[in-house]
Design an enzyme around this catalytic site. Structure first.
Site, mmCIF file in Angstrom:
data_model
loop_
_atom_site.group_PDB
_atom_site.id
_atom_site.type_symbol
_atom_site.label_atom_id
_atom_site.label_comp_id
_atom_site.label_asym_id
_atom_site.label_seq_id
_atom_site.Cartn_x
_atom_site.Cartn_y
_atom_site.Cartn_z
ATOM 1 N N ARG A 255 27.192 117.113 95.894
ATOM 2 C CA ARG A 255 28.267 117.296 96.728
ATOM 3 C C ARG A 255 29.686 116.956 96.133
ATOM 4 N NH1 ARG A 255 28.770 111.923 100.257
ATOM 5 N NH2 ARG A 255 28.214 110.544 98.490
ATOM 6 N N ARG B 113 20.206 94.920 98.279
ATOM 7 C CA ARG B 113 19.597 96.028 97.553
ATOM 8 C C ARG B 113 19.924 95.661 96.038
ATOM 9 N NH1 ARG B 113 22.142 101.972 97.451
ATOM 10 N NH2 ARG B 113 23.734 100.863 96.125
ATOM 11 N N CYS C 234 20.995 103.723 105.782
ATOM 12 C CA CYS C 234 22.325 103.104 105.596
ATOM 13 C C CYS C 234 23.355 104.106 104.962
ATOM 14 C CB CYS C 234 22.197 101.861 104.863
ATOM 15 S SG CYS C 234 20.986 102.465 103.359
ATOM 16 N N ARG D 57 25.357 96.343 98.437
ATOM 17 C CA ARG D 57 25.173 96.808 97.232
ATOM 18 C C ARG D 57 25.593 95.897 96.233
ATOM 19 N NH1 ARG D 57 29.026 100.087 100.114
ATOM 20 N NH2 ARG D 57 27.786 101.937 101.133
ATOM 21 N N HIS E 284 40.088 105.363 93.927
ATOM 22 C CA HIS E 284 40.603 104.066 94.073
ATOM 23 C C HIS E 284 41.374 104.053 95.436
ATOM 24 C CE1 HIS E 284 42.693 100.600 93.633
ATOM 25 N NE2 HIS E 284 43.655 101.162 93.690
ATOM 26 N N ASN F 128 22.606 109.954 101.576
ATOM 27 C CA ASN F 128 23.364 110.592 100.600
ATOM 28 C C ASN F 128 22.750 111.422 99.511
ATOM 29 O OD1 ASN F 128 25.165 109.266 102.328
ATOM 30 N ND2 ASN F 128 26.443 108.464 100.442
ATOM 31 N N ASP F 129 21.781 110.555 99.059
ATOM 32 C CA ASP F 129 20.857 111.025 97.909
ATOM 33 C C ASP F 129 19.850 111.907 98.538
ATOM 34 O OD1 ASP F 129 22.247 110.158 95.631
ATOM 35 O OD2 ASP F 129 21.231 108.261 95.505
#
Lengths: 583, 88
Positions: free
Chosen positions: A475, A340, A512, A304, A197, A464-465
């Site tokens: 990761r 998305r 992205c 998102r 956070h 990332n994926d």
């Protein structure tokens, strides 16, 4: 005070938010209470009960204020934390037991302390980590009641100045609200990771921050000089004069660079030889639009939507979807917004400890994103209806996450078609020409990109994926995180394949993921032929600056060379040689 | 006094959010409502009690309500569970 020693005391942590900050420490200490058990005589017990009631009511109003503030500044997602605290405060078992002890002659402070400890102990015996961790919420509430009983001000950031660097063991959402209002220079905490956070708030505020420093709060004292190096993930306590001078000049360079970047706002993202590239922003909610637009984005390349599902007690309704999306697309109009559909599951959920779809052994490869939507079409239909209805208020493009094969894409499109038919029957208008795209983040999808490209209007690479699945590297696992490498030749070749197959089919290929937002990779990605970059707000000017400094022809020949190489070192050498000249 | 066995069917179990919903629902009734799981009994109006049950999916909870609105209370609670706390 700067010391005269030759050596610096350097603490290493996790780089949570980039940039350099130099300032005086403001140490935010955890409250420690000196509690004494006192025997309260029978005639004074009513007074003790009154004190307890006062403290509880005071705590309630504090929590309500915090709740309101958090809600206002950070949104409902964060406010839910204060909401749980209110429920704990109202828990009948808490008050019952405290009152019982007071009636037996125990002073209110000690009664609260005993009851809270007893409850915390019962949580510590729970096997399930999620439930066990709830003990912190209970301790927080207990501390608040105690500080009100003791008449002690709870830890406060209210007298902090803008010159300060906040050092704390941990920062609560309420603390970060104050930080936001007081414009401190940076912060350093003992605990936390890149996605904690605190880190997310720091990035959003563009304040340098290092977290996970383990023991900085034990070493630093209010008034000490502290350098935060949010680029390297280090802090230096009471630096030597030499180090201080070095960082001061780096800081000066940093503000120069920031000023330069601001000037880029209205300039196009165009290479020196005239190739125009789309530069868009990634957002989670409406509040980020202002900053994205300020930084010069010409669209939203990734909205998102899963944040709408977090921290709430019921599913978002179709109208909520519609209203949220309408607000965003109106604000961005005439630019396009790529929405998305939800990617619930995997790391995001585990991190938030909220919507947890059972105990999946391997949630990253589990039921998430489009898989979840196809299994529970009612969730998907509700969101699609909201998106379609909002499409008349601006320009929306729809994107499916985690597509791994043509069948999934077709199944999703079949539902979309049905939803559109129903809307037509209901005479509800929507954009009949809304483009539909797929996120390419599963290696299988990259490999069959030729087939996918024929059935979509655009794609966006989720690095990332894509990287973690291709390299089989989690990761978040620090034992293997060093193997997570965007420059692995396999990744670069996959990206090239996606771009080429996309272009063959006449569609645009964007990116992205985080790789798109790291200026280091920008020349290579431009050279590989990427059409659109979608990055977090703060990165937009940095990426634009690089795009405006490279020649597409140079970048392309470097990229062609890179694709023939098989090891990281050689690839790195070529990338570093790409000429950068500002225009 | 009325009893009812209810199985946790939602995928996440009685995490913070469903626990909060359960407590808020139970608080609407004047009856006392207890939850028994493996010889461990808690008050359904206590968020801390409900969370200490650590009730994961598949676990069975025995609800015992006692009071003027005991039937309504149990059926309201059962509805929550059947709806999976509106998770999906």
């Amino acid at each position: 005070m700067p010391n005269n020693k030759k050596t610096d005391v350097v603490f290493k942590g996790v780089a949570a938010s980039s940039g350099i900050a130099i300032g005086k420490v403001f140490l935010l200490e955890d409250d420690d209470f000196c509690l004494i058990q006192k025997e309260i005589p029978g005639n004074a017990r009513q007074e003790e009960l009154n004190r307890l009631d006062c403290a509880i009511e005071k705590t309630r109003s504090e929590l309500e204020v915090t709740y309101g503030k958090i809600n206002e500044v950070l949104g409902r997602n964060y406010a839910k934390i204060a909401d749980v605290h209110l429920l704990i405060l109202d828990d009948p078992s808490l008050k019952q037991d405290v009152v019982k002890f007071i009636n037996e002659g125990v002073n209110a402070e000690f009664a609260v302390f005993k009851v809270i400890n007893k409850i915390v102990a019962s949580f510590e015996n729970i096997d399930d980590e999620y439930f066990r961790e709830r003990k912190h919420d209970i301790q927080d509430v207990g501390k608040k009641i105690l500080s009100n009983l003791l008449g002690k001000r709870s830890r406060s950031l209210s007298n902090i100045s803008g010159e300060s660097i906040v050092v704390a063991h941990n920062l609560t959402p309420a603390d970060t609200v104050t930080i936001r209002e007081s414009m401190v220079k940076g912060f350093a905490t003992d605990i936390g990771g890149k996605t904690s956070h605190t880190a997310i708030v720091a990035q959003g505020l563009e304040i340098p921050a290092v977290v996970g420093l383990k023991s900085i709060s034990l070493h630093a004292v209010t008034g000490d000089v502290l350098i935060i190096d949010g680029n390297k993930g280090e802090v230096i306590l009471n630096p030597a004069q030499e180090t201080l001078a070095k960082y001061r000049s780096e800081l000066a360079l940093q503000s120069e660079r920031r000023k330069d970047l601001e000037k880029l706002r209205y300039l196009p993202a165009q290479t020196v030889d005239g190739k125009t590239i789309s530069l868009w922003g990634n957002i989670d909610n409406y509040n980020e639009i202002e900053s994205v637009v300020k930084n010069g984005a010409t669209g939203i390349g990734l909205y998102r939507t899963e944040f709408m599902y977090f921290n709430r007690t019921s599913m978002p309704s179709e109208d909520e979807h519609f209203e949220n999306y309408s607000k965003v697309v109106r604000a961005m109009s005439p630019h396009a917004v790529i929405i998305r559909t939800i990617d619930i599951g995997g790391d995001k959920l585990a991190k938030l400890g909220l919507l947890n779809f059972g105990k999946e052994e391997n949630p990253f490869m589990g039921l998430r994103a489009i898989r979840l939507c196809l299994k529970y079409p009612e969730i998907f239909i509700c969101q699609l209806r909201g998106i379609l209805r909002a499409s008349v208020n601006g320009k929306i493009k729809l994107m499916y996450p985690m597509i791994s094969g043509i069948e999934e894409l077709r199944a999703a499109n079949k539902i979309l078609k049905k939803v559109k038919e129903n809307l037509r029957k209901e005479n509800v208008s929507f954009d009949e020409n809304m483009e539909v795209g797929a996120m390419i983040e599963v290696p299988a999808a990259a490999i069959i990109m030729d087939a996918i490209a024929k059935e979509v209007n655009f794609v966006s690479i989720g690095t990332n994926d894509l990287i973690q699945y291709s390299l089989a590297v989690d990761r978040i696992n620090e034992n293997v995180a060093n193997l997570y490498d965007p420059l692995h030749p396999a990744i670069l070749r996959l990206i090239k394949k996606i771009i080429d197959e996309g272009h063959k089919a006449g569609i645009e290929v964007g990116m992205c993921g985080e790789m798109a937002g790291d200026p280091f990779y920008t020349p290579a990605l431009v050279g590989l032929g990427l059409d659109d970059f979608s990055v977090s707000s703060a990165q937009i000017p940095k990426i634009k600056k690089v795009i405006r400094s490279v020649s597409y022809e140079d970048a392309k020949s470097a990229a062609d060379q890179i694709l023939t190489l098989g090891d990281r070192e050689s690839i790195l050498k070529v990338i570093e040689k790409i000429k950068i000249t500002e225009i | 006094m009325k009893e009812k066995d209810i199985t946790v069917v939602n995928k996440m179990g009685l995490h913070a959010r469903p626990a909060a919903m359960l407590v808020q629902t139970a608080a609407k009734f004047s009856s006392s409502i207890k939850i028994l799981k493996d010889d461990f009994e808690v008050d359904s109006k206590s968020i801390m009690g409900v969370m200490t049950l650590a009730a994961g999916p598949g676990s069975t909870l025995k609800f015992t309500a006692d009071g003027p609105d005991e039937s309504e209370a149990l059926s309201a609670i059962e509805k929550l569970f059947i709806a999976g706390f509106m998770e999906d």
